[in-house]
Design an enzyme around this catalytic site. Structure first.
Site, PDB file in Angstrom:
ATOM      1  N   GLY A 209       0.816  -1.220   0.000  1.00 24.22           N
ATOM      2  CA  GLY A 209       0.000   0.000   0.000  1.00 24.22           C
ATOM      3  C   GLY A 209       0.846   1.266   0.000  1.00 24.22           C
ATOM      4  CB  CYS A 210       3.750   2.298   2.019  1.00 20.79           C
ATOM      5  SG  CYS A 210       2.906   2.224   3.619  1.00 20.79           S
ATOM      6  CB  THR A 211       5.070   0.344  -2.870  1.00 20.34           C
ATOM      7  OG1 THR A 211       6.044  -0.092  -1.909  1.00 20.34           O
ATOM      8  CG2 THR A 211       5.715   0.426  -4.247  1.00 20.34           C
TER       9      THR A 211
END
Length: 153
Positions: free
Chosen positions: A43-45
């Site tokens: 998700g952060c990527t």
């Protein structure tokens, strides 16, 4: 709890390039301050890559992007290099800035409650006031969502 119109909490944090960054040094510019849980996670990527892909459009609208997580500078450097991120990643290992912005607290994931980073984004105006808060972030379209918000004003 911070609200639109509040003065954004000041901070000074170390960036992934080894330099210190403070909110005060960006007076006169809009700052997109986004909090994310962990480098190199799915998700952060997606969120970082969305902001990377929309960075030029954000710059045209006078916005500086700053990502904040509790990861180390070394972790940020690997994350930045792996995905070609060309904006500042700030390290907040003590979670001081996370707490000041309400981005640290209880989260529920798959029914399990834990303490951690709450994904949220703040748009801080040229005078250092909070203009917009995204408490729910669509990681895949976050960059586009910010541009759309700026264009509708």
């Amino acid at each position: 709890m911070l609200e639109v119109g509040n003065k954004a909490p000041s901070f000074t944090l170390m960036g992934d390039d080894g330099k210190e960054y403070s909110l005060e040094s960006y007076k006169g510019k809009k700052v997109l301050l986004y909090f994310y849980p962990k480098d190199n996670t799915p998700g952060c990527t997606k969120e970082a890559c969305s902001l990377r892909d929309w960075k030029e459009e954000l710059i045209k609208r006078g916005v500086v992007i700053m990502g904040v997580s509790k990861d180390s500078i070394q972790s940020h450097n690997k994350f930045r290099e792996k995905y070609g991120l060309d904006f500042i990643l700030l390290s907040d290992p003590e979670k001081t800035v996370h707490i000041a912005y309400g981005a640290w607290g209880e989260k529920k994931l798959y029914g399990k409650v834990s303490l951690g980073t709450i994904r949220k984004t703040f748009l801080i105006d040229e005078e250092g006031n909070i203009e917009k808060i995204w408490n729910k972030v669509s990681v895949a379209t976050h960059g586009e969502d910010v541009v759309k918000y700026l264009d509708q004003k």
